[in-house]
Design a protein around this motif. Sequence first.
Motif, PDB file in Angstrom:
ATOM      1  N   LYS A 151       0.823  -1.219   0.000  1.00  0.00           N
ATOM      2  CA  LYS A 151       0.000   0.000   0.000  1.00  0.00           C
ATOM      3  C   LYS A 151       0.859   1.273   0.000  1.00  0.00           C
ATOM      4  O   LYS A 151       0.338   2.388   0.039  1.00  0.00           O
ATOM      5  N   PHE A 152       2.139   1.102  -0.016  1.00  0.00           N
ATOM      6  CA  PHE A 152       3.053   2.256  -0.083  1.00  0.00           C
ATOM      7  C   PHE A 152       3.588   2.376  -1.507  1.00  0.00           C
ATOM      8  O   PHE A 152       3.905   1.365  -2.135  1.00  0.00           O
ATOM      9  N   ALA A 153       3.681   3.616  -1.986  1.00  0.00           N
ATOM     10  CA  ALA A 153       4.300   3.822  -3.298  1.00  0.00           C
ATOM     11  C   ALA A 153       5.770   4.163  -3.060  1.00  0.00           C
ATOM     12  O   ALA A 153       6.118   5.315  -2.741  1.00  0.00           O
ATOM     13  N   ASN A 154       6.633   3.155  -3.147  1.00  0.00           N
ATOM     14  CA  ASN A 154       8.063   3.370  -2.878  1.00  0.00           C
ATOM     15  C   ASN A 154       8.662   4.239  -3.977  1.00  0.00           C
ATOM     16  O   ASN A 154       8.266   4.156  -5.138  1.00  0.00           O
ATOM     17  N   ARG A 155       9.598   5.080  -3.583  1.00  0.00           N
ATOM     18  CA  ARG A 155      10.121   6.097  -4.521  1.00  0.00           C
ATOM     19  C   ARG A 155      11.626   5.979  -4.700  1.00  0.00           C
ATOM     20  O   ARG A 155      12.335   5.628  -3.757  1.00  0.00           O
ATOM     21  N   TYR A 156      12.063   6.412  -5.860  1.00  0.00           N
ATOM     22  CA  TYR A 156      13.482   6.330  -6.234  1.00  0.00           C
ATOM     23  C   TYR A 156      14.113   7.717  -6.208  1.00  0.00           C
ATOM     24  O   TYR A 156      13.549   8.680  -6.744  1.00  0.00           O
ATOM     25  N   PHE A 157      15.271   7.818  -5.606  1.00  0.00           N
ATOM     26  CA  PHE A 157      16.049   9.069  -5.593  1.00  0.00           C
ATOM     27  C   PHE A 157      17.504   8.732  -5.901  1.00  0.00           C
ATOM     28  O   PHE A 157      17.992   7.668  -5.491  1.00  0.00           O
ATOM     29  N   ALA A 158      18.187   9.616  -6.578  1.00  0.00           N
ATOM     30  CA  ALA A 158      19.612   9.369  -6.855  1.00  0.00           C
ATOM     31  C   ALA A 158      20.312  10.695  -7.123  1.00  0.00           C
ATOM     32  O   ALA A 158      19.665  11.680  -7.505  1.00  0.00           O
ATOM     33  N   TYR A 159      21.612  10.711  -6.888  1.00  0.00           N
ATOM     34  CA  TYR A 159      22.381  11.896  -7.278  1.00  0.00           C
ATOM     35  C   TYR A 159      23.838  11.533  -7.515  1.00  0.00           C
ATOM     36  O   TYR A 159      24.328  10.506  -7.022  1.00  0.00           O
ATOM     37  N   ALA A 160      24.497  12.395  -8.268  1.00  0.00           N
ATOM     38  CA  ALA A 160      25.937  12.226  -8.524  1.00  0.00           C
ATOM     39  C   ALA A 160      26.657  13.508  -8.146  1.00  0.00           C
ATOM     40  O   ALA A 160      26.218  14.618  -8.485  1.00  0.00           O
ATOM     41  N   ILE A 161      27.770  13.346  -7.441  1.00  0.00           N
ATOM     42  CA  ILE A 161      28.626  14.473  -7.033  1.00  0.00           C
ATOM     43  C   ILE A 161      30.078  14.049  -7.258  1.00  0.00           C
ATOM     44  O   ILE A 161      30.338  12.866  -7.534  1.00  0.00           O
ATOM     45  N   PRO A 162      31.031  14.974  -7.139  1.00  0.00           N
ATOM     46  CA  PRO A 162      32.428  14.568  -7.301  1.00  0.00           C
ATOM     47  C   PRO A 162      32.806  13.484  -6.280  1.00  0.00           C
ATOM     48  O   PRO A 162      32.227  13.424  -5.185  1.00  0.00           O
ATOM     49  N   TYR A 163      33.790  12.679  -6.622  1.00  0.00           N
ATOM     50  CA  TYR A 163      34.226  11.573  -5.765  1.00  0.00           C
ATOM     51  C   TYR A 163      34.566  12.070  -4.357  1.00  0.00           C
ATOM     52  O   TYR A 163      35.168  13.136  -4.186  1.00  0.00           O
ATOM     53  N   ILE A 164      34.166  11.293  -3.354  1.00  0.00           N
ATOM     54  CA  ILE A 164      34.398  11.660  -1.940  1.00  0.00           C
ATOM     55  C   ILE A 164      35.417  10.701  -1.324  1.00  0.00           C
ATOM     56  O   ILE A 164      35.341   9.495  -1.558  1.00  0.00           O
ATOM     57  N   PHE A 165      36.311  11.232  -0.526  1.00  0.00           N
ATOM     58  CA  PHE A 165      37.259  10.411   0.249  1.00  0.00           C
ATOM     59  C   PHE A 165      36.908  10.509   1.736  1.00  0.00           C
ATOM     60  O   PHE A 165      36.838  11.633   2.251  1.00  0.00           O
ATOM     61  N   ILE A 166      36.732   9.363   2.424  1.00  0.00           N
ATOM     62  CA  ILE A 166      36.532   9.475   3.881  1.00  0.00           C
ATOM     63  C   ILE A 166      37.850   9.864   4.558  1.00  0.00           C
ATOM     64  O   ILE A 166      37.849  10.300   5.701  1.00  0.00           O
ATOM     65  N   ALA A 167      38.964   9.667   3.849  1.00  0.00           N
ATOM     66  CA  ALA A 167      40.255  10.134   4.374  1.00  0.00           C
ATOM     67  C   ALA A 167      41.062  10.657   3.190  1.00  0.00           C
ATOM     68  O   ALA A 167      41.272   9.938   2.208  1.00  0.00           O
ATOM     69  N   ASN A 168      41.516  11.898   3.280  1.00  0.00           N
ATOM     70  CA  ASN A 168      42.229  12.508   2.158  1.00  0.00           C
ATOM     71  C   ASN A 168      43.643  11.920   1.999  1.00  0.00           C
ATOM     72  O   ASN A 168      44.066  11.079   2.789  1.00  0.00           O
ATOM     73  N   ASP A 169      44.367  12.381   0.976  1.00  0.00           N
ATOM     74  CA  ASP A 169      45.710  11.827   0.689  1.00  0.00           C
ATOM     75  C   ASP A 169      46.604  11.889   1.930  1.00  0.00           C
ATOM     76  O   ASP A 169      47.321  10.935   2.249  1.00  0.00           O
ATOM     77  N   GLU A 170      46.541  13.010   2.593  1.00  0.00           N
ATOM     78  CA  GLU A 170      47.440  13.231   3.748  1.00  0.00           C
ATOM     79  C   GLU A 170      47.128  12.230   4.868  1.00  0.00           C
ATOM     80  O   GLU A 170      48.016  11.566   5.409  1.00  0.00           O
ATOM     81  N   ARG A 171      45.832  12.065   5.145  1.00  0.00           N
ATOM     82  CA  ARG A 171      45.445  11.170   6.242  1.00  0.00           C
ATOM     83  C   ARG A 171      45.707   9.708   5.882  1.00  0.00           C
ATOM     84  O   ARG A 171      46.122   8.920   6.732  1.00  0.00           O
ATOM     85  N   ARG A 172      45.477   9.355   4.631  1.00  0.00           N
ATOM     86  CA  ARG A 172      45.756   7.964   4.224  1.00  0.00           C
ATOM     87  C   ARG A 172      47.255   7.692   4.268  1.00  0.00           C
ATOM     88  O   ARG A 172      47.698   6.610   4.650  1.00  0.00           O
ATOM     89  N   ALA A 173      48.061   8.683   3.874  1.00  0.00           N
ATOM     90  CA  ALA A 173      49.511   8.475   3.824  1.00  0.00           C
ATOM     91  C   ALA A 173      50.103   8.246   5.223  1.00  0.00           C
ATOM     92  O   ALA A 173      51.022   7.444   5.378  1.00  0.00           O
ATOM     93  N   ARG A 174      49.533   8.902   6.225  1.00  0.00           N
ATOM     94  CA  ARG A 174      50.093   8.701   7.578  1.00  0.00           C
ATOM     95  C   ARG A 174      49.279   7.689   8.373  1.00  0.00           C
ATOM     96  O   ARG A 174      49.707   7.215   9.429  1.00  0.00           O
ATOM     97  N   GLY A 175      48.094   7.324   7.877  1.00  0.00           N
ATOM     98  CA  GLY A 175      47.224   6.410   8.605  1.00  0.00           C
ATOM     99  C   GLY A 175      46.341   7.191   9.561  1.00  0.00           C
ATOM    100  O   GLY A 175      46.804   8.134  10.217  1.00  0.00           O
ATOM    101  N   ALA A 176      45.082   6.797   9.631  1.00  0.00           N
ATOM    102  CA  ALA A 176      44.140   7.517  10.502  1.00  0.00           C
ATOM    103  C   ALA A 176      44.297   7.043  11.941  1.00  0.00           C
ATOM    104  O   ALA A 176      44.643   5.890  12.197  1.00  0.00           O
TER     105      ALA A 176
END
Length: 342
Positions: A151-176
Amino acid sequence: MAQPFVAENLETQPAAPALLPVQDIMATHPEHRRLPHDAAFGGGSAYVIDRFEPLDRAGVPIADLGFNRGDAVYDVVSVSRGSFFRLDDHQRRFAASCARMRLTNPLAAEEERAVLNRLVALAGYRDAYIWWGVTRGTTPQRTADRTDPSKFANRYFAYAIPYIFIANDERRARGADAVVSRDYFRIPPSSVDPRAKNLNGLDFAMSLFEAGDRGAEWSLLTDGAGNLTEAPGSNIFVVRNGKVATPEDWCLEGITRMTALELVRELGCEVEVRKVAVDELMQADEAFLTSSAGGVVPLNSVDGVVLGGGPGPGPLTRALHDRYWQKRWEGWHGTPVDYTAV
Ligand SMILES: Cc1ncc(COP(=O)(O)O)c(C=O)c1O
């Protein structure tokens, strides 16, 4: 056949090679340059229920239960150097998430592929983060209908944005630097099945604030019984004596986790998918997180204890980090974006 991975061999190399500066490569390498696109999609692209819109004009109907109750499932796929990574696997996982939460995807798999492709093409991204989800929709008028998924009309949503890093180059290079959350346990699978990628993420959000309060950058959640589960937006791996382990349950079955399992085997390491105790992490030689938003993220320390007896990513983590991106950029598990489909 892959040669066995012998950590000592790498450790005796003169200097630890730096990790690939992936963010920097994406920002400067010509094969990552954004393609010409309609200026309206300069800030990203969206698909709302049944139409494409510039991201900055897209919105969610406020009474949708996906928005006001977190009653929805979603997935995220990435594009790099103009190719989706493991799109089929993401779509398969999304279908399973819908089924687990009794949601019906209004789009067939082929239609979904076309929508996701067009979102990237409209914005001209060569490196992108693509989110999509299905919400429950709005509550039916008749009280009796509120427990009937049909009885629910399920809906679709989507989007595209530039690539995201949870840790940037600096943080990955030294380790979080991470902490094991003391204040928050992962939501139990008997409450919300973590294999369905869902929006119930306040345990993660609050644990990140706790990490900040404790002077750390990322948080790791347990099941409350001394076992690791996962981390905000990522799965966790520990490496000890050349053996790699990742939690078997209480977590999302990450597509990057699956990829890391394959690559670690290629590197000649034994891998175990099983319960992983926090104590094992504290004694680990190396540890890392995996996510579509950043690939492999090395951990430097946990609760203030530097892993492996010295700062920085360990040799297996470094090898895995770079292999992940090199193979992707060679087209491994890739689906090229059709940029003509705008
Ligand atoms: C809770 C959680 N665990 C793990 C992951 C990693 O999954 P994947 O590698 O498919 O991005 C994510 C990704 O967003 C996540 O939200």
